[in-house]
Design a protein around this motif. Structure first.
Motif, PDB file in Angstrom:
ATOM      1  N   UNK A   1       7.417  71.035 -19.687  1.00 39.24           N
ATOM      2  CA  UNK A   1       7.591  69.698 -18.992  1.00 39.24           C
ATOM      3  C   UNK A   1       9.623  69.496 -18.780  1.00 39.24           C
ATOM      4  N   UNK A   2       9.985  69.734 -20.389  1.00 36.56           N
ATOM      5  CA  UNK A   2      11.237  69.723 -20.676  1.00 36.56           C
ATOM      6  C   UNK A   2      12.240  70.853 -19.543  1.00 36.56           C
ATOM      7  N   UNK A   3      11.851  71.850 -19.396  1.00 33.20           N
ATOM      8  CA  UNK A   3      12.341  72.917 -19.098  1.00 33.20           C
ATOM      9  C   UNK A   3      11.834  72.347 -17.463  1.00 33.20           C
ATOM     10  N   UNK A   4      10.786  72.190 -16.863  1.00 31.05           N
ATOM     11  CA  UNK A   4      10.831  71.202 -15.269  1.00 31.05           C
ATOM     12  C   UNK A   4      12.046  69.955 -15.234  1.00 31.05           C
ATOM     13  N   UNK A   5      12.198  69.612 -16.227  1.00 29.20           N
ATOM     14  CA  UNK A   5      12.612  68.649 -16.136  1.00 29.20           C
ATOM     15  C   UNK A   5      14.837  68.638 -15.916  1.00 29.20           C
ATOM     16  N   UNK A   6      14.929  69.537 -17.485  1.00 30.86           N
ATOM     17  CA  UNK A   6      16.475  69.966 -16.916  1.00 30.86           C
ATOM     18  C   UNK A   6      16.615  70.629 -15.474  1.00 30.86           C
ATOM     19  N   UNK A   7      15.673  71.774 -15.015  1.00 29.38           N
ATOM     20  CA  UNK A   7      15.682  72.892 -13.587  1.00 29.38           C
ATOM     21  C   UNK A   7      15.998  71.500 -12.407  1.00 29.38           C
ATOM     22  N   UNK A   8      14.791  70.227 -12.019  1.00 25.68           N
ATOM     23  CA  UNK A   8      14.811  69.608 -11.445  1.00 25.68           C
ATOM     24  C   UNK A   8      16.529  68.345 -10.682  1.00 25.68           C
ATOM     25  N   UNK A   9      16.944  68.238 -12.329  1.00 26.52           N
ATOM     26  CA  UNK A   9      18.089  67.772 -12.502  1.00 26.52           C
ATOM     27  C   UNK A   9      19.304  68.466 -12.322  1.00 26.52           C
ATOM     28  N   UNK A  10      19.271  69.332 -13.315  1.00 24.06           N
ATOM     29  CA  UNK A  10      20.201  70.500 -12.468  1.00 24.06           C
ATOM     30  C   UNK A  10      20.583  70.694 -10.236  1.00 24.06           C
ATOM     31  N   UNK A  11      19.150  70.738 -10.113  1.00 20.42           N
ATOM     32  CA  UNK A  11      19.232  71.912  -8.627  1.00 20.42           C
ATOM     33  C   UNK A  11      19.469  70.113  -7.826  1.00 20.42           C
ATOM     34  N   UNK A  12      18.931  68.928  -8.210  1.00 20.87           N
ATOM     35  CA  UNK A  12      18.414  67.657  -6.956  1.00 20.87           C
ATOM     36  C   UNK A  12      19.610  67.235  -7.435  1.00 20.87           C
ATOM     37  N   UNK A  13      20.041  67.158  -8.324  1.00 20.94           N
ATOM     38  CA  UNK A  13      20.743  66.387  -9.426  1.00 20.94           C
ATOM     39  C   UNK A  13      20.765  64.600 -10.089  1.00 20.94           C
ATOM     40  N   UNK A  14      19.408  64.430 -10.324  1.00 16.50           N
ATOM     41  CA  UNK A  14      18.134  63.344 -10.373  1.00 16.50           C
ATOM     42  C   UNK A  14      17.116  64.436 -11.026  1.00 16.50           C
ATOM     43  N   UNK A  15      16.477  63.415 -12.224  1.00 12.33           N
ATOM     44  CA  UNK A  15      15.167  64.069 -13.305  1.00 12.33           C
ATOM     45  C   UNK A  15      15.028  63.527 -11.907  1.00 12.33           C
ATOM     46  N   UNK A  16      13.280  64.085 -12.471  1.00  7.99           N
ATOM     47  CA  UNK A  16      11.845  64.453 -11.448  1.00  7.99           C
ATOM     48  C   UNK A  16      11.733  62.309 -11.843  1.00  7.99           C
ATOM     49  N   UNK A  17      11.554  61.882 -12.564  1.00  5.71           N
ATOM     50  CA  UNK A  17      11.328  60.394 -12.368  1.00  5.71           C
ATOM     51  C   UNK A  17      12.149  59.568 -12.180  1.00  5.71           C
ATOM     52  N   UNK A  18      13.637  60.094 -11.919  1.00  8.71           N
ATOM     53  CA  UNK A  18      13.986  59.179 -10.952  1.00  8.71           C
ATOM     54  C   UNK A  18      14.017  59.537  -9.266  1.00  8.71           C
ATOM     55  N   UNK A  19      13.497  60.535  -8.902  1.00  5.92           N
ATOM     56  CA  UNK A  19      13.244  61.623  -7.219  1.00  5.92           C
ATOM     57  C   UNK A  19      11.796  60.654  -7.315  1.00  5.92           C
ATOM     58  N   UNK A  20      11.008  60.793  -8.481  1.00  4.98           N
ATOM     59  CA  UNK A  20       9.619  60.157  -7.956  1.00  4.98           C
ATOM     60  C   UNK A  20       9.807  58.224  -7.711  1.00  4.98           C
ATOM     61  N   UNK A  21      10.889  57.811  -8.364  1.00  6.46           N
ATOM     62  CA  UNK A  21      11.038  56.499  -8.212  1.00  6.46           C
ATOM     63  C   UNK A  21      11.745  56.261  -6.859  1.00  6.46           C
ATOM     64  N   UNK A  22      12.703  56.793  -6.658  1.00  2.78           N
ATOM     65  CA  UNK A  22      13.376  56.511  -5.032  1.00  2.78           C
ATOM     66  C   UNK A  22      12.294  56.880  -3.938  1.00  2.78           C
ATOM     67  N   UNK A  23      11.392  58.464  -4.177  1.00  2.00           N
ATOM     68  CA  UNK A  23      10.858  58.661  -2.618  1.00  2.00           C
ATOM     69  C   UNK A  23       9.849  57.354  -3.142  1.00  2.00           C
ATOM     70  N   UNK A  24       9.336  56.657  -4.152  1.00  2.00           N
ATOM     71  CA  UNK A  24       7.818  55.673  -3.816  1.00  2.00           C
ATOM     72  C   UNK A  24       8.620  54.177  -3.469  1.00  2.00           C
ATOM     73  N   UNK A  25       9.642  53.970  -3.286  1.00  2.00           N
ATOM     74  CA  UNK A  25      10.675  53.460  -2.600  1.00  2.00           C
ATOM     75  C   UNK A  25      10.730  53.380  -1.476  1.00  2.00           C
TER      76      UNK A  25
END
Length: 293
Positions: free
Chosen positions: A214-238
């Motif tokens: 989980x920590x590796x994915x979170x780090x990789x995701x934030x580096x590539x997308x610019x936000x954490x997976x949690x933040x991206x999921x929240x924004x997408x849902x909203x």
């Protein structure tokens, strides 16, 4: 002292021409505004953050961009992208100040599109192509002024530009199989979120789906997308919630359950955290055109 369209105070502005898109939407790719500046020596913006993406195209002169402790010196023929929530500043050269145009945009698809490029908050500079990008400001302005219903034409221009961006900023093939595998993880992550956002999902489930820590994915995701997976999921849902709210067909509780929240109160709390308004306040303000989503 003058103020830019996004609310930043600036000094020494010689000219500032900008246009706002003639529509509000919760689409997957939304153009907020665009403009062009002929900057005076030392004209500076920031440091500050934005809630959207913004790309500047350097037409002549030079200047510098500062982000995350790095300084990039840019000249004519280059461009740079500013990511949301990333502190950025930029300044025109004292002796040869730049002239640049820009576009400001956001949308649910933008992180997915940018994940197909080598661009990141730490690597924001890229070359302009010779045909489309130098004339983007003019193309958008002509479309806005000469067509009675320019919305679809403007969005067509934007989709064409984003497609071009993935072509001129491809993910480097020189980075080897590890980079390709990491890119695959990001695409699979985005697809998982887009397919399961209406369900009760977590980063742990996403990591398990990919077979990653989980920590590796979170780090990789934030580096590539610019936000954490949690933040991206929240924004997408909203963003999806806004689409349902705009239709006027559904109760807040129905919208909440449609985007992954069984508790309407929890949904309303998270909606206000992301948008700054409760769902009811937001839809009233949207129809009154008092806020930009």
């Amino acid at each position: 002292m003058e103020t830019t369209p996004d609310g930043w105070s600036v000094n020494g502005l010689l000219s500032n021409h900008y246009n706002r898109a003639p529509f509000r939407d919760e689409s997957d790719l939304y153009l907020s505004y665009w403009g062009k500046e002929n900057c005076s020596p030392g004209h500076a913006v920031g440091p500050g953050i934005r809630d959207f993406y913004k790309i500047h195209f350097i037409h002549k002169g030079q200047g510098q961009v500062k982000v995350r402790g790095q300084t990039f010196v840019l000249t004519a023929g280059q461009a740079f992208i500013i990511y949301p929530k990333v502190v950025t500043s930029y300044e025109a050269d004292q002796e040869n100040p730049w002239t640049y145009s820009w576009i400001a945009f956001y949308g649910a698809w933008v992180p997915n599109i940018l994940a197909k490029t080598h661009l990141t908050p730490d690597s924001p500079v890229f070359p302009m192509d010779k045909k489309v990008m130098p004339g983007l400001y003019e193309s958008l302005s002509i479309t806005l002024n000469e067509f009675p219903n320019p919305e679809l034409r403007i969005m067509s221009i934007m989709y064409g530009f984003m497609s071009l961006l993935t072509e001129i900023c491809p993910i480097s093939l020189e980075s080897g199989s590890l980079h390709k595998k990491q890119d695959s993880y990001i695409h699979q992550s985005l697809e998982f979120v887009h397919s399961h956002y209406a369900e009760s999902i977590s980063v742990q489930q996403l990591a398990g789906h990919l077979g990653l820590d989980r920590k590796y994915l979170s780090s990789l995701f934030k580096e590539s997308v610019g936000v954490s997976p949690q933040q991206y999921l929240l924004r997408y849902r909203m963003e999806k919630a806004c689409e349902l709210l705009i239709s006027g067909r559904y109760l807040v509780g129905e919208v909440a359950r449609s985007v992954g929240y069984q508790d309407a109160l929890v949904f309303s709390k998270m909606f206000k955290k992301e948008k700054g308004y409760s769902p009811k306040q937001w839809i009233e303000s949207f129809h009154n055109r008092d806020i930009r989503t």
